[in-house]
Structure formats: C-alpha cells, structure tokens
Scaffold this motif. Structure first.
Motif, PDB file in Angstrom:
ATOM      1  N   PHE A  37       0.839  -1.196   0.000  1.00  0.00           N
ATOM      2  CA  PHE A  37       0.000   0.000   0.000  1.00  0.00           C
ATOM      3  C   PHE A  37       0.869   1.238   0.000  1.00  0.00           C
ATOM      4  O   PHE A  37       2.063   1.183   0.298  1.00  0.00           O
ATOM      5  N   VAL A  38       0.249   2.350  -0.332  1.00  0.00           N
ATOM      6  CA  VAL A  38       0.909   3.656  -0.294  1.00  0.00           C
ATOM      7  C   VAL A  38       0.046   4.560   0.578  1.00  0.00           C
ATOM      8  O   VAL A  38      -1.162   4.677   0.351  1.00  0.00           O
ATOM      9  N   GLN A  39       0.664   5.192   1.569  1.00  0.00           N
ATOM     10  CA  GLN A  39      -0.055   6.143   2.397  1.00  0.00           C
ATOM     11  C   GLN A  39       0.064   7.516   1.748  1.00  0.00           C
ATOM     12  O   GLN A  39       1.144   8.077   1.649  1.00  0.00           O
ATOM     13  N   ILE A  40      -1.045   8.059   1.302  1.00  0.00           N
ATOM     14  CA  ILE A  40      -1.084   9.352   0.619  1.00  0.00           C
ATOM     15  C   ILE A  40      -1.281  10.486   1.619  1.00  0.00           C
ATOM     16  O   ILE A  40      -0.717  11.560   1.469  1.00  0.00           O
ATOM     17  N   ALA A  41      -2.087  10.245   2.628  1.00  0.00           N
ATOM     18  CA  ALA A  41      -2.395  11.224   3.674  1.00  0.00           C
ATOM     19  C   ALA A  41      -2.614  10.429   4.962  1.00  0.00           C
ATOM     20  O   ALA A  41      -2.665   9.203   4.928  1.00  0.00           O
ATOM     21  N   PRO A  42      -2.753  11.103   6.104  1.00  0.00           N
ATOM     22  CA  PRO A  42      -2.903  10.370   7.362  1.00  0.00           C
ATOM     23  C   PRO A  42      -4.002   9.300   7.355  1.00  0.00           C
ATOM     24  O   PRO A  42      -3.844   8.261   7.965  1.00  0.00           O
ATOM     25  N   ARG A  43      -5.086   9.535   6.642  1.00  0.00           N
ATOM     26  CA  ARG A  43      -6.175   8.555   6.616  1.00  0.00           C
ATOM     27  C   ARG A  43      -6.503   8.075   5.204  1.00  0.00           C
ATOM     28  O   ARG A  43      -7.596   7.565   4.966  1.00  0.00           O
ATOM     29  N   LEU A  44      -5.571   8.224   4.272  1.00  0.00           N
ATOM     30  CA  LEU A  44      -5.806   7.791   2.897  1.00  0.00           C
ATOM     31  C   LEU A  44      -4.706   6.841   2.459  1.00  0.00           C
ATOM     32  O   LEU A  44      -3.541   7.225   2.352  1.00  0.00           O
ATOM     33  N   TYR A  45      -5.084   5.597   2.219  1.00  0.00           N
ATOM     34  CA  TYR A  45      -4.172   4.562   1.751  1.00  0.00           C
ATOM     35  C   TYR A  45      -4.684   4.061   0.415  1.00  0.00           C
ATOM     36  O   TYR A  45      -5.893   3.881   0.238  1.00  0.00           O
ATOM     37  N   LEU A  46      -3.763   3.829  -0.518  1.00  0.00           N
ATOM     38  CA  LEU A  46      -4.128   3.314  -1.832  1.00  0.00           C
ATOM     39  C   LEU A  46      -3.336   2.044  -2.118  1.00  0.00           C
ATOM     40  O   LEU A  46      -2.222   1.863  -1.625  1.00  0.00           O
ATOM     41  N   TYR A  47      -3.936   1.189  -2.935  1.00  0.00           N
ATOM     42  CA  TYR A  47      -3.332  -0.072  -3.328  1.00  0.00           C
ATOM     43  C   TYR A  47      -3.253  -0.098  -4.847  1.00  0.00           C
ATOM     44  O   TYR A  47      -4.282   0.051  -5.526  1.00  0.00           O
ATOM     45  N   SER A  48      -2.049  -0.292  -5.399  1.00  0.00           N
ATOM     46  CA  SER A  48      -1.939  -0.326  -6.856  1.00  0.00           C
ATOM     47  C   SER A  48      -2.500  -1.652  -7.358  1.00  0.00           C
ATOM     48  O   SER A  48      -2.379  -2.698  -6.706  1.00  0.00           O
ATOM     49  N   ILE A  49      -3.105  -1.600  -8.521  1.00  0.00           N
ATOM     50  CA  ILE A  49      -3.686  -2.806  -9.110  1.00  0.00           C
ATOM     51  C   ILE A  49      -2.609  -3.848  -9.381  1.00  0.00           C
ATOM     52  O   ILE A  49      -2.765  -5.009  -8.986  1.00  0.00           O
ATOM     53  N   PRO A  50      -1.466  -3.503 -10.010  1.00  0.00           N
ATOM     54  CA  PRO A  50      -0.438  -4.528 -10.245  1.00  0.00           C
ATOM     55  C   PRO A  50       0.109  -5.131  -8.955  1.00  0.00           C
ATOM     56  O   PRO A  50       0.313  -6.347  -8.870  1.00  0.00           O
ATOM     57  N   ASP A  51       0.357  -4.312  -7.927  1.00  0.00           N
ATOM     58  CA  ASP A  51       0.833  -4.838  -6.651  1.00  0.00           C
ATOM     59  C   ASP A  51      -0.178  -5.816  -6.052  1.00  0.00           C
ATOM     60  O   ASP A  51       0.195  -6.862  -5.508  1.00  0.00           O
ATOM     61  N   THR A  52      -1.443  -5.478  -6.152  1.00  0.00           N
ATOM     62  CA  THR A  52      -2.496  -6.343  -5.613  1.00  0.00           C
ATOM     63  C   THR A  52      -2.549  -7.661  -6.379  1.00  0.00           C
ATOM     64  O   THR A  52      -2.688  -8.729  -5.787  1.00  0.00           O
ATOM     65  N   GLN A  53      -2.406  -7.599  -7.704  1.00  0.00           N
ATOM     66  CA  GLN A  53      -2.416  -8.824  -8.509  1.00  0.00           C
ATOM     67  C   GLN A  53      -1.231  -9.720  -8.163  1.00  0.00           C
ATOM     68  O   GLN A  53      -1.378 -10.935  -8.047  1.00  0.00           O
ATOM     69  N   VAL A  54      -0.043  -9.131  -7.975  1.00  0.00           N
ATOM     70  CA  VAL A  54       1.140  -9.911  -7.593  1.00  0.00           C
ATOM     71  C   VAL A  54       0.922 -10.535  -6.221  1.00  0.00           C
ATOM     72  O   VAL A  54       1.207 -11.713  -6.008  1.00  0.00           O
ATOM     73  N   TRP A  55       0.397  -9.776  -5.282  1.00  0.00           N
ATOM     74  CA  TRP A  55       0.140 -10.271  -3.933  1.00  0.00           C
ATOM     75  C   TRP A  55      -0.820 -11.456  -3.974  1.00  0.00           C
ATOM     76  O   TRP A  55      -0.591 -12.475  -3.314  1.00  0.00           O
ATOM     77  N   LEU A  56      -1.877 -11.343  -4.763  1.00  0.00           N
ATOM     78  CA  LEU A  56      -2.829 -12.451  -4.887  1.00  0.00           C
ATOM     79  C   LEU A  56      -2.181 -13.671  -5.539  1.00  0.00           C
ATOM     80  O   LEU A  56      -2.372 -14.803  -5.094  1.00  0.00           O
ATOM     81  N   ALA A  57      -1.406 -13.455  -6.586  1.00  0.00           N
ATOM     82  CA  ALA A  57      -0.753 -14.569  -7.286  1.00  0.00           C
ATOM     83  C   ALA A  57       0.208 -15.304  -6.359  1.00  0.00           C
ATOM     84  O   ALA A  57       0.333 -16.533  -6.441  1.00  0.00           O
TER      85      ALA A  57
END
Length: 102
Positions: free
Chosen positions: A72-92
């Motif tokens: 994940f990437v923390q953009i702001a104190p309460r905003l976290y984003l997950y990149s689609i490719p990172d998520t796909q690799v994590w699932l694989a």
C-alpha cells in the motif's frame, strides 16, 4: 466492480515504493517494474469489496507488526491506496494450485 481510482501525478510519492513489509520488492525499485502512476489504484473500500472482506480487515493488516496484506501507499494520514499490479502480484503469490489426481 468499482472503477480503479486514478490519482494525479502531484500526489505520487517520490522515490522507491516499499512493499507491505517496508522493503523494496525483488531488490529493485518497484516503480520501475510497472507504471504505478498510470496502472490504476484501489481505495481501501474498493479493494475490500473486491476481496470480499471488511475494510477493517485491510486496516488491521496495515497496522500489524510487520504489516500484512497487499502493498500500500499512504497518501495522507487517513488515505491509503493499493496499486492494481501490486495487488495482482500479492494475490498470485498466495494462489494455491492443488496437484492433479493420479
């Protein structure tokens, strides 16, 4: 399925992006493995819906020591984003293929 969240270039963190354990993946800068900026992003709520888990599960994974779940990437104190490719690799990486019966 929710549309991936796209964020403007001005909000992209500079430098290498760490994986969920705080390390750069595969010994390289993950930003060079694929185009993170243009590959699409999921919010916590969007990813939770796709994984059929409660958003609190993703929050608990992020705050675990060491962090668990997809990178994940923390953009702001309460905003976290997950990149689609990172998520796909994590699932694989968690995929189990049972052996064929003899």
């Amino acid at each position: 399925m929710p549309a991936p969240l796209h964020i403007p270039a001005s909000t992209r963190p500079s430098g290498p992006l760490p994986d969920s354990a705080g390390n750069t993946t595969h010994g390289a800068d993950p930003a060079t493995e694929f185009d993170l900026l243009h590959s699409g992003w999921y919010s916590t709520e969007e990813l939770a819906t796709l994984l059929t888990v409660d958003p609190s599960t993703l929050r608990r994974w992020r705050s675990a020591t060491p962090p668990q779940g997809p990178p994940f990437v923390q953009i702001a104190p309460r905003l976290y984003l997950y990149s689609i490719p990172d998520t796909q690799v994590w699932l694989a990486q968690r995929r189990t293929v049972p052996p064929k019966a003899a």
